[in-house]
Design a protein around this motif. Structure first.
Motif, PDB file in Angstrom:
ATOM      1  N   SER A 122       5.414  -0.960 -20.455  1.00 25.66           N
ATOM      2  CA  SER A 122       5.104  -2.592 -20.606  1.00 25.66           C
ATOM      3  C   SER A 122       6.096  -3.065 -21.517  1.00 25.66           C
ATOM      4  O   SER A 122       6.640  -2.286 -22.381  1.00 25.66           O
ATOM      5  CB  SER A 122       4.082  -2.444 -20.810  1.00 25.66           C
ATOM      6  OG  SER A 122       3.431  -4.088 -21.762  1.00 25.66           O
ATOM      7  N   PHE A 123       6.658  -3.629 -20.739  1.00 26.59           N
ATOM      8  CA  PHE A 123       7.831  -4.632 -21.842  1.00 26.59           C
ATOM      9  C   PHE A 123       6.920  -5.705 -22.231  1.00 26.59           C
ATOM     10  O   PHE A 123       8.268  -6.349 -23.129  1.00 26.59           O
ATOM     11  CB  PHE A 123       8.927  -4.547 -21.670  1.00 26.59           C
ATOM     12  CG  PHE A 123       9.716  -3.611 -20.978  1.00 26.59           C
ATOM     13  CD1 PHE A 123      10.134  -2.561 -21.656  1.00 26.59           C
ATOM     14  CD2 PHE A 123      10.875  -3.493 -20.419  1.00 26.59           C
ATOM     15  CE1 PHE A 123      10.897  -1.138 -21.403  1.00 26.59           C
ATOM     16  CE2 PHE A 123      11.922  -1.775 -20.182  1.00 26.59           C
ATOM     17  CZ  PHE A 123      11.558  -0.917 -20.894  1.00 26.59           C
ATOM     18  N   GLY A 124       6.082  -6.080 -22.085  1.00 29.59           N
ATOM     19  CA  GLY A 124       5.570  -7.310 -22.093  1.00 29.59           C
ATOM     20  C   GLY A 124       3.895  -7.299 -23.374  1.00 29.59           C
ATOM     21  O   GLY A 124       2.981  -8.145 -22.884  1.00 29.59           O
ATOM     22  N   HIS A 125       4.049  -6.040 -23.658  1.00 31.59           N
ATOM     23  CA  HIS A 125       2.628  -5.486 -24.788  1.00 31.59           C
ATOM     24  C   HIS A 125       3.144  -6.883 -25.889  1.00 31.59           C
ATOM     25  O   HIS A 125       1.442  -7.609 -26.215  1.00 31.59           O
ATOM     26  CB  HIS A 125       3.066  -4.266 -25.920  1.00 31.59           C
ATOM     27  CG  HIS A 125       0.805  -4.316 -25.979  1.00 31.59           C
ATOM     28  ND1 HIS A 125       0.530  -4.358 -25.124  1.00 31.59           N
ATOM     29  CD2 HIS A 125       0.754  -3.780 -26.899  1.00 31.59           C
ATOM     30  CE1 HIS A 125      -0.783  -3.680 -24.994  1.00 31.59           C
ATOM     31  NE2 HIS A 125      -0.356  -2.896 -26.774  1.00 31.59           N
ATOM     32  N   ALA A 126       3.878  -7.664 -26.609  1.00 35.98           N
ATOM     33  CA  ALA A 126       3.520  -8.825 -27.336  1.00 35.98           C
ATOM     34  C   ALA A 126       2.875  -9.695 -26.784  1.00 35.98           C
ATOM     35  O   ALA A 126       2.712 -10.665 -27.629  1.00 35.98           O
ATOM     36  CB  ALA A 126       5.281  -8.981 -27.990  1.00 35.98           C
TER      37      ALA A 126
ATOM     38  N   LEU B   9       2.499  -2.877  -9.046  1.00 29.45           N
ATOM     39  CA  LEU B   9       3.681  -2.717  -8.841  1.00 29.45           C
ATOM     40  C   LEU B   9       4.409  -1.014 -10.118  1.00 29.45           C
ATOM     41  O   LEU B   9       3.475  -1.056 -10.214  1.00 29.45           O
ATOM     42  CB  LEU B   9       4.800  -3.434  -9.644  1.00 29.45           C
ATOM     43  CG  LEU B   9       4.824  -5.320  -8.988  1.00 29.45           C
ATOM     44  CD1 LEU B   9       5.271  -6.093  -9.569  1.00 29.45           C
ATOM     45  CD2 LEU B   9       4.964  -5.267  -7.622  1.00 29.45           C
ATOM     46  N   LYS B  10       4.609  -0.740  -9.806  1.00 34.39           N
ATOM     47  CA  LYS B  10       5.427   0.732  -9.261  1.00 34.39           C
ATOM     48  C   LYS B  10       6.370   1.013 -10.901  1.00 34.39           C
ATOM     49  O   LYS B  10       7.301   0.093 -10.711  1.00 34.39           O
ATOM     50  CB  LYS B  10       5.802   2.092  -8.733  1.00 34.39           C
ATOM     51  CG  LYS B  10       4.656   1.903  -7.699  1.00 34.39           C
ATOM     52  CD  LYS B  10       3.468   2.582  -8.043  1.00 34.39           C
ATOM     53  CE  LYS B  10       2.560   2.122  -6.572  1.00 34.39           C
ATOM     54  NZ  LYS B  10       1.319   2.668  -7.523  1.00 34.39           N
ATOM     55  N   SER B  11       6.573   1.968 -11.641  1.00 35.04           N
ATOM     56  CA  SER B  11       7.441   1.981 -12.976  1.00 35.04           C
ATOM     57  C   SER B  11       8.542   0.771 -13.785  1.00 35.04           C
ATOM     58  O   SER B  11       7.397   0.375 -14.003  1.00 35.04           O
ATOM     59  CB  SER B  11       8.252   3.081 -12.203  1.00 35.04           C
ATOM     60  OG  SER B  11       8.924   2.433 -11.212  1.00 35.04           O
ATOM     61  N   HIS B  12       9.548   0.577 -13.200  1.00 35.08           N
ATOM     62  CA  HIS B  12      10.450  -0.652 -14.047  1.00 35.08           C
ATOM     63  C   HIS B  12      10.238  -1.904 -13.229  1.00 35.08           C
ATOM     64  O   HIS B  12      10.172  -2.953 -14.281  1.00 35.08           O
ATOM     65  CB  HIS B  12      12.126  -0.035 -13.903  1.00 35.08           C
ATOM     66  CG  HIS B  12      12.413  -0.446 -12.190  1.00 35.08           C
ATOM     67  ND1 HIS B  12      11.852   0.774 -11.464  1.00 35.08           N
ATOM     68  CD2 HIS B  12      12.754  -0.910 -11.655  1.00 35.08           C
ATOM     69  CE1 HIS B  12      13.019   1.101  -9.957  1.00 35.08           C
ATOM     70  NE2 HIS B  12      13.252  -0.250  -9.970  1.00 35.08           N
TER      71      HIS B  12
ATOM     72  N   THR C  72       6.497  -7.844 -16.280  1.00 32.80           N
ATOM     73  CA  THR C  72       5.235  -8.007 -17.987  1.00 32.80           C
ATOM     74  C   THR C  72       6.505  -8.203 -18.935  1.00 32.80           C
ATOM     75  O   THR C  72       5.764  -9.556 -19.261  1.00 32.80           O
ATOM     76  CB  THR C  72       5.095  -6.626 -18.546  1.00 32.80           C
ATOM     77  OG1 THR C  72       5.811  -5.620 -18.384  1.00 32.80           O
ATOM     78  CG2 THR C  72       3.902  -6.493 -17.579  1.00 32.80           C
ATOM     79  N   LEU C  73       7.790  -8.230 -18.692  1.00 31.61           N
ATOM     80  CA  LEU C  73       8.561  -9.190 -19.799  1.00 31.61           C
ATOM     81  C   LEU C  73       9.014 -10.613 -19.521  1.00 31.61           C
ATOM     82  O   LEU C  73       8.980 -11.576 -19.927  1.00 31.61           O
ATOM     83  CB  LEU C  73      10.295  -8.211 -19.384  1.00 31.61           C
ATOM     84  CG  LEU C  73      10.966  -8.738 -20.468  1.00 31.61           C
ATOM     85  CD1 LEU C  73      11.237  -8.705 -21.963  1.00 31.61           C
ATOM     86  CD2 LEU C  73      12.403  -8.204 -20.052  1.00 31.61           C
ATOM     87  N   SER C  74       9.198 -10.937 -17.918  1.00 29.23           N
ATOM     88  CA  SER C  74       9.045 -11.643 -17.829  1.00 29.23           C
ATOM     89  C   SER C  74       7.629 -12.743 -18.520  1.00 29.23           C
ATOM     90  O   SER C  74       8.309 -14.275 -18.578  1.00 29.23           O
ATOM     91  CB  SER C  74       9.070 -12.096 -16.051  1.00 29.23           C
ATOM     92  OG  SER C  74      10.012 -11.263 -15.652  1.00 29.23           O
TER      93      SER C  74
END
Length: 332
Positions: A60-64, A113-116, A122-124
């Motif tokens: 996840s790139f949106g954990h913040a 959704l899968k992987s990237h 999540t970043l969005s």
């Protein structure tokens, strides 16, 4: 004695925790207390991320997002109401409920959704919360942020240090029990082979959402502790840097170990503090982020599976070699 031999990691954790609990009473240093408090807070955050990355295989790139929700929720509540213990407990319950609801909705919308693809979505979503915090100035005061008061029980630095230490220990034990439960075993099976786990009859999405909720709530707890330690909150709590810190802490310490998340948090926070102090002594350290990157590269080179993961591999190989030597000795 048998329990101690089979649970060496847990025993060592409690020995270190006991030492840290006694430390403020035998050694008084305000700077050290503040640094260790930050380490405890980010240890909780890193462990919450490790539940996703290390035990479920979700990047996840949106954990913040959940960290920021926790920080802003407690800050707004305590700013608008009297800083009593009762109001704090109500704010805490409301914040936990909010992070649970958001993590459920985010998991429901994204975990198909899968992987990237999941990572980028999540970043969005995290960016959406960042923009909302910047633009909703009547509530969040935008990039300037705002200060707030806390109950008197949290004002003393030593008391707050002990509270954060106890919360970190409690989160560690909760996650250790959770990951060793049947649900946790299914999550690890999903990490290893999602298709095979689904073919065995498990509804993979439900388990992923459960992991997302637990992880999101604990990230919200870390956000609460972070905001309470500063008594200030601004949009930086939603930044990508917060998620990257959790990712680096997990990778450096060892993915899927929990212990590694705490070790990684300690190393990164200590390195950041140490290099920042060196910048005051010599101009070359003003670009401390370069040296921080070098430290990270060296750790990855010498500990490819993280510190805890690499040590476990070395120990396993040593035990295997001892077993082989024992068999050869008996055969001879």
């Amino acid at each position: 004695m048998k329990w101690l031999r089979t649970n060496k990691g847990t025993t060592l954790f409690w020995i270190v925790a006991a030492f840290l609990f006694l430390l403020p009473f035998v050694y008084e240093s305000r700077n050290l207390m503040i640094l260790l408090t930050q380490i405890f807070i980010f240890s909780v955050f890193a462990m919450s991320y490790d539940l996703l990355l290390g035990f479920t295989g979700i990047v996840s790139f949106g954990h913040a997002m959940f960290f920021g929700i926790g920080a802003y929720s407690i800050g707004i509540f305590m700013k608008r109401f009297e800083p009593t213990m009762l109001n704090f407990l109500l704010a805490l319950l409301a914040t936990l409920a909010l992070t649970a609801m958001v993590s459920f909705l985010v998991g429901l919308l994204t975990l198909r959704l899968k992987s990237h693809f999941y990572a980028m979505l999540t970043l969005s979503l995290s960016g959406l919360f960042l923009v909302a915090a910047e633009k909703w100035r009547s509530l969040t005061h935008g990039n300037d942020g705002f200060t707030f008061r806390v109950p008197e029980q949290f004002i003393d630095r030593t008391d707050y240090y002990l509270i954060c230490l106890l919360i970190m220990a409690a989160v560690f034990m909760i996650l250790k029990r959770f990951t060793n439960s049947p649900l946790g075993r299914v999550l690890q099976a999903i990490r290893e082979n999602e298709q095979r786990t689904e073919s065995l009859g498990f509804h993979v999405l439900h388990y992923k959402i459960a992991a997302s909720i637990v992880s999101g709530v604990l990230a919200g707890v870390a956000g609460i502790l972070y905001a309470m330690s500063l008594r200030f909150v601004n949009t930086s709590v939603f930044s990508m840097d917060i998620t990257l810190d959790a990712l680096l802490m997990t990778i450096i310490g060892g993915v899927g170990t929990l212990y590694g998340a705490m070790i990684g948090a300690g190393l990164i926070e200590f390195a950041h503090d140490w290099l920042t102090e060196l910048a005051k002594e010599h101009w070359i350290f003003e670009r401390w982020i370069i040296f921080f990157g070098i430290i990270y590269i060296l750790v990855v080179m010498f500990f490819p599976k993280g510190i805890v993961g690499t040590l476990r591999t070395i120990t396993w190989k040593r035990k295997k070699q001892q077993a082989v030597n024992k068999k050869e000795k008996l055969a001879g």
